[in-house]
Design a protein around this motif. Structure first.
Motif, short mmCIF file in Angstrom:
data_model
loop_
_atom_site.label_atom_id
_atom_site.label_comp_id
_atom_site.label_asym_id
_atom_site.label_seq_id
_atom_site.Cartn_x
_atom_site.Cartn_y
_atom_site.Cartn_z
N GLY A 1 8.01 -8.18 7.81
CA GLY A 1 9.48 -7.94 7.82
C GLY A 1 10.59 -8.31 6.72
O GLY A 1 11.93 -7.77 6.61
N GLY A 2 10.15 -9.04 6.11
CA GLY A 2 10.22 -10.29 4.89
C GLY A 2 9.45 -11.52 5.17
O GLY A 2 9.03 -11.91 6.23
N ILE A 3 9.11 -11.71 3.98
CA ILE A 3 8.68 -13.21 3.35
C ILE A 3 9.19 -13.62 2.24
O ILE A 3 9.85 -13.48 2.11
N ASN A 4 9.74 -15.22 2.77
CA ASN A 4 10.73 -15.87 2.15
C ASN A 4 9.10 -16.01 0.64
O ASN A 4 8.43 -16.08 0.93
N ASP A 5 10.30 -16.90 -0.81
CA ASP A 5 9.44 -16.57 -2.02
C ASP A 5 8.07 -17.97 -1.42
O ASP A 5 7.15 -17.25 -2.54
N GLN A 6 8.03 -18.45 -0.78
CA GLN A 6 7.41 -19.99 -1.30
C GLN A 6 5.87 -19.27 -0.84
O GLN A 6 4.63 -19.48 -0.46
N LEU A 7 6.49 -18.29 1.18
CA LEU A 7 4.64 -18.08 2.07
C LEU A 7 4.20 -17.01 1.04
O LEU A 7 3.42 -16.92 0.57
N ALA A 8 4.50 -16.08 0.50
CA ALA A 8 4.41 -14.91 -0.81
C ALA A 8 3.24 -15.40 -1.28
O ALA A 8 3.08 -15.00 -1.59
N VAL B 1 -4.82 -12.92 -0.58
CA VAL B 1 -4.33 -12.04 -0.17
C VAL B 1 -4.35 -10.60 -0.84
O VAL B 1 -4.10 -10.84 -1.21
N ASN B 2 -5.27 -9.79 0.15
CA ASN B 2 -4.51 -7.78 -0.66
C ASN B 2 -3.68 -7.53 -0.90
O ASN B 2 -3.37 -6.76 -1.92
N GLY B 3 -2.61 -7.09 0.32
CA GLY B 3 -1.82 -6.54 0.01
C GLY B 3 -0.80 -7.21 0.82
O GLY B 3 -0.43 -8.03 1.94
N LYS C 1 7.68 -3.76 6.15
CA LYS C 1 7.60 -2.58 6.82
C LYS C 1 8.39 -1.90 6.91
O LYS C 1 8.39 -0.90 7.25
N ALA C 2 9.86 -1.68 5.94
CA ALA C 2 10.53 -0.96 6.15
C ALA C 2 10.19 0.53 5.09
O ALA C 2 10.61 1.17 5.15
N THR C 3 9.00 -0.13 4.21
CA THR C 3 8.29 0.52 3.31
C THR C 3 7.14 1.07 3.63
O THR C 3 6.43 1.83 2.85
N ALA C 4 6.81 1.18 4.95
CA ALA C 4 5.25 1.15 5.69
C ALA C 4 4.89 2.60 5.96
O ALA C 4 3.80 2.85 4.77
N PRO C 5 5.64 3.69 5.86
CA PRO C 5 5.42 4.76 5.91
C PRO C 5 5.58 5.26 4.77
O PRO C 5 4.28 6.24 4.73
N ARG C 6 5.47 4.72 3.56
CA ARG C 6 5.51 5.48 2.67
C ARG C 6 4.30 4.56 1.51
O ARG C 6 3.36 4.72 0.79
N ASP C 7 4.31 2.55 1.38
CA ASP C 7 3.43 2.18 1.34
C ASP C 7 2.05 1.68 1.64
O ASP C 7 1.55 1.46 1.05
N LEU C 8 2.30 2.15 3.06
CA LEU C 8 0.45 1.76 3.60
C LEU C 8 -0.32 1.99 3.55
O LEU C 8 -1.46 0.76 3.18
N ARG D 1 -5.57 -5.22 -5.60
CA ARG D 1 -4.79 -5.72 -4.73
C ARG D 1 -3.07 -5.02 -5.13
O ARG D 1 -2.92 -4.71 -6.42
N TRP D 2 -2.58 -4.63 -3.91
CA TRP D 2 -1.58 -3.79 -4.06
C TRP D 2 -0.52 -5.07 -2.68
O TRP D 2 -1.00 -5.30 -1.96
N LEU D 3 0.87 -5.22 -4.25
CA LEU D 3 1.58 -6.16 -3.47
C LEU D 3 3.43 -5.46 -3.86
O LEU D 3 3.36 -4.96 -4.64
N ASP D 4 4.26 -5.34 -3.00
CA ASP D 4 5.01 -5.04 -3.00
C ASP D 4 5.81 -5.59 -3.60
O ASP D 4 5.68 -6.75 -4.22
N GLN D 5 5.89 -4.53 -4.61
CA GLN D 5 6.68 -4.92 -6.20
C GLN D 5 7.95 -6.10 -6.02
O GLN D 5 7.61 -7.16 -6.79
N GLU D 6 8.90 -6.60 -5.26
CA GLU D 6 10.28 -7.19 -4.69
C GLU D 6 10.08 -8.45 -4.44
O GLU D 6 9.47 -9.27 -5.31
N VAL D 7 8.60 -8.46 -3.61
CA VAL D 7 8.21 -9.48 -3.03
C VAL D 7 6.92 -10.26 -4.31
O VAL D 7 7.48 -11.76 -4.58
N MET D 8 6.61 -9.64 -4.91
CA MET D 8 5.54 -10.13 -6.12
C MET D 8 6.57 -10.67 -7.15
O MET D 8 6.08 -12.08 -7.77
N GLN D 9 7.77 -9.98 -7.70
CA GLN D 9 8.07 -11.14 -9.22
C GLN D 9 9.10 -11.94 -8.25
O GLN D 9 9.46 -12.58 -8.98
N ARG D 10 9.00 -11.38 -6.99
CA ARG D 10 10.09 -12.72 -6.59
C ARG D 10 9.53 -14.02 -6.68
O ARG D 10 9.79 -14.97 -6.57
N ALA D 11 7.81 -13.81 -5.93
CA ALA D 11 6.89 -14.62 -5.81
C ALA D 11 7.10 -15.94 -7.47
O ALA D 11 6.77 -16.87 -7.32
#
Length: 208
Positions: free
Chosen positions: A82-89, A97-99, A103-110, A122-132
């Motif tokens: 549902g959300g992951i902080n930058d350090q854990l990401a 991690v491979n992906g 959750k909010a975009t899982a119907p589209r992205d999973l 590897r497939w990572l949510d772009q916002e999560v990857m950028q923030r990490a």
């Protein structure tokens, strides 16, 4: 057909994932609702890939990922969160991690993520990857003292934080108790702490 184990403590999310994977090249061979159960199910289900909720009780998806990598198990893992902080990401990325799917975009992205991972990418949510990445490169980012540890040492440290004794850690990771003691000695030495209590306090201080 790629065999998939799904671990999520939300029945609606679980139902949505299994429905999404119907009539695809992915076969759900096991569904569990805790991280501990995911690890227990590996031997019987023999999945090719794992989809892990990162907010499960007992063991989060990241906890399971740490344990798998510490065991030398490199089968693909996709974190659903549902959300992951930058350090854990950032840690998840360091643990290969491979992906990571929100959750909010899982119907589209999973499904796109799973298909990408099966192709060896590897497939990572772009916002999560950028923030990490921004977090890692920021001069103001707090130093992660645990970064000096190997994957296995970090997992041993995480299990100590959960209150497990050496015998229990050995059983969890498939090691001898003596080997766990060696790893734990290295953890204490690298982190410059004098024992379990100081290790736990250090982890809490850094939000780990």
């Amino acid at each position: 057909m790629t065999k998939v184990l799904v671990a999520d403590d939300d029945p609606l999310t679980m139902a949505g994932i299994t429905t999404l994977l119907d009539n695809t090249n992915f076969e759900v061979v096991a569904t569990v609702n805790t991280g501990a159960a995911a690890l227990d199910a590996l031997a019987s289900a023999r999945p090719d890939m794992l989809i892990l909720d990162n907010g499960m009780p007992e063991r989060s998806g990241l906890d399971v990922l740490r344990t798998l990598r510490a065991r030398g198990d490199n089968r693909p893992v996709v974190l659903l969160t549902g959300g992951i902080n930058d350090q854990l990401a950032r840690e998840a990325i360091q643990l290969s991690v491979n992906g990571i799917v929100i959750k909010a975009t899982a119907p589209r992205d999973l499904l796109t993520c799973l298909e990408t991972v099966v192709q060896g990418r590897r497939w990572l949510d772009q916002e999560v990857m950028q923030r990490a990445m921004d977090f890692a490169m920021s001069p103001d980012a707090p130093r992660d003292p645990f970064a000096v540890l190997s994957s296995r040492e970090r997992t041993v440290a995480a299990l100590v934080q959960r209150g497990l004794r050496n015998k229990e850690i050995a059983s969890e990771l498939g090691l001898t108790e003596g080997t766990v003691k060696v790893h734990l000695h290295k953890v204490f030495e690298k982190l410059e702490v004098r024992g379990r209590t100081e290790l736990i306090l250090l982890a809490k201080e850094h939000g780990l």
